[in-house]
Design a protein around this motif. Structure first.
Motif, mmCIF file in Angstrom:
data_model
loop_
_atom_site.group_PDB
_atom_site.id
_atom_site.type_symbol
_atom_site.label_atom_id
_atom_site.label_comp_id
_atom_site.label_asym_id
_atom_site.label_seq_id
_atom_site.Cartn_x
_atom_site.Cartn_y
_atom_site.Cartn_z
ATOM 1 N N ASN A 110 -11.426 -36.754 16.932
ATOM 2 C CA ASN A 110 -10.732 -35.520 17.307
ATOM 3 C C ASN A 110 -10.774 -34.496 16.181
ATOM 4 O O ASN A 110 -10.918 -33.293 16.423
ATOM 5 C CB ASN A 110 -9.285 -35.829 17.690
ATOM 6 C CG ASN A 110 -9.188 -36.534 19.027
ATOM 7 O OD1 ASN A 110 -10.198 -36.915 19.606
ATOM 8 N ND2 ASN A 110 -7.975 -36.737 19.518
ATOM 9 N N THR A 169 -12.641 -30.867 16.533
ATOM 10 C CA THR A 169 -11.959 -29.608 16.198
ATOM 11 C C THR A 169 -12.783 -28.798 15.215
ATOM 12 O O THR A 169 -12.961 -27.588 15.382
ATOM 13 C CB THR A 169 -10.570 -29.895 15.601
ATOM 14 O OG1 THR A 169 -9.768 -30.566 16.582
ATOM 15 C CG2 THR A 169 -9.874 -28.609 15.191
ATOM 16 N N SER A 205 -12.797 -29.760 21.849
ATOM 17 C CA SER A 205 -11.501 -30.385 22.093
ATOM 18 C C SER A 205 -11.702 -31.652 22.907
ATOM 19 O O SER A 205 -12.524 -31.680 23.835
ATOM 20 C CB SER A 205 -10.581 -29.422 22.851
ATOM 21 O OG SER A 205 -9.348 -30.031 23.155
#
Length: 342
Positions: free
Chosen positions: A245, A249, A254
């Motif tokens: 994650n 980012t 996402s």
């Protein structure tokens, strides 16, 4: 329906796949107090509630499997491959040119692995290591048939658990943990200058990529392990929370399924997966000879996804995990999501 590899294949690694590590374990060496420390030593590392003191650079390193290549890749990136007497880690592929071949060429110790697909206690002690690396504390649990940290201490061997591996919860792992792993190994082997150069280069590349995609709309990305089953549903190897994650980012994306689970992985039905508007697909290969074929099958199975309509996917292996090459994952994903920015 896509065919998954049996659960047994990844039983030992399911716990560790998303995990990172947590540090070095304390253990006195076989040297006597009268023996002088090597130049630059002693060095102490605090981790997992313990402090390990090194009086010289380890020369007989054993790297446990743990369904990881973080530790062996970090050692190779630091130029320490010659210290490894037995390596249990391999993904079969890498984003780093030559790395998979270099890992394959490392000694394995000719060990017969136990039911947890890793080095059993007696075999470990027979290797006479002075340092044992494990992705999580799982690798030092006697219930799993492994030598404990106390067992290793008794024979003069230090032990190290990588960042986030203390409690085996990798859902909070970030790229910073990869840098911590490099820094710890840099201190242990007295090559901190090499570690800092690798970290600085990675930080610069990630920063440059992130700057190019700043302000762009973040597509919904599904991150999934190729042909792997770790639960009871049709899709049990979906990456939900963890280092991926952070990488997404930084790459301007996402995670489409980050809310589907509070842990590192989501175990979802086909219906729930189909209902999510997936804009792009990242398939992670763990010893799968053809992850691209799996990606294409998945897009064919869900033709309603924007990802399927645009044929937008990429395949990664070691760079999206804990390890020295997260900048490569950021770059590759960013180029897939925002090609006009490059």
């Amino acid at each position: 329906m896509l065919t998954k590899r049996p659960v047994a294949v990844v039983l030992a690694g399911a716990l560790c796949l998303a995990t990172a590590a947590c540090g070095a374990s304390s253990s006195p060496t076989a040297e006597t107090a009268a023996e002088a420390n090597a130049p630059g030593y002693p060095v102490s590392i605090k981790n997992c509630g313990q402090t390990t003191t090194y009086t010289k650079a380890p020369s007989r390193v054993v790297v446990m499997n743990g369904a990881s290549v973080a530790e062996v890749s970090a050692l190779l990136a630091l130029g320490l491959g010659d210290r490894i007497v037995a390596n249990g880690q391999s993904y079969g592929m890498s984003e780093v040119t030559g790395r998979a071949k270099a890992i394959k060429a490392l000694p394995t110790g000719d060990i017969e692995l136990n039911d947890a697909y890793d080095i059993p206690r007696e075999a470990m002690l027979g290797l006479s290591p002075d340092l044992v690396l494990s992705t999580t504390s799982y690798g030092f649990d006697s219930k799993n048939g492994f030598a404990t940290r106390d067992d290793l201490k008794a024979v003069g061997a230090n032990s190290y658990i990588s960042p986030q591996g203390c409690d085996q919860d990798t859902s909070r792992m970030t790229v910073a943990d990869s840098y911590q792993l490099l820094r710890d190994l840099g201190k242990i082997f007295h090559v901190s200058d090499r570690a800092e150069k690798l970290i600085a280069a990675s930080q610069k590349k990630i920063s440059d990529v992130s700057a190019k995609v700043k302000g762009e709309k973040a597509p919904n990305v599904m991150v999934v392990f190729s042909n792997m089953s770790m639960g009871g549903n049709d899709f049990s190897s979906i990456a939900a929370n963890g280092i991926w994650n952070d990488i997404l980012t930084r790459a301007g994306g996402s995670n489409a399924f980050s809310a589907a689970s509070k842990t590192s992985f989501a175990d979802l039905s086909k219906e729930k997966v189909a209902a999510e508007p997936v804009d792009a697909l990242v398939v992670i290969s763990y010893n799968d000879p053809n992850p691209a074929a799996y990606a294409r099958e998945l897009l064919k199975e869900f033709p309603q996804w924007p990802a399927a309509k645009n044929k937008r996917y990429t395949v990664l292996s070691d760079s999206i995990y804990l390890g020295p090459s997260n900048d490569l994952a950021v770059d590759k994903i960013a180029r897939m999501l925002h090609p006009d920015a490059f």
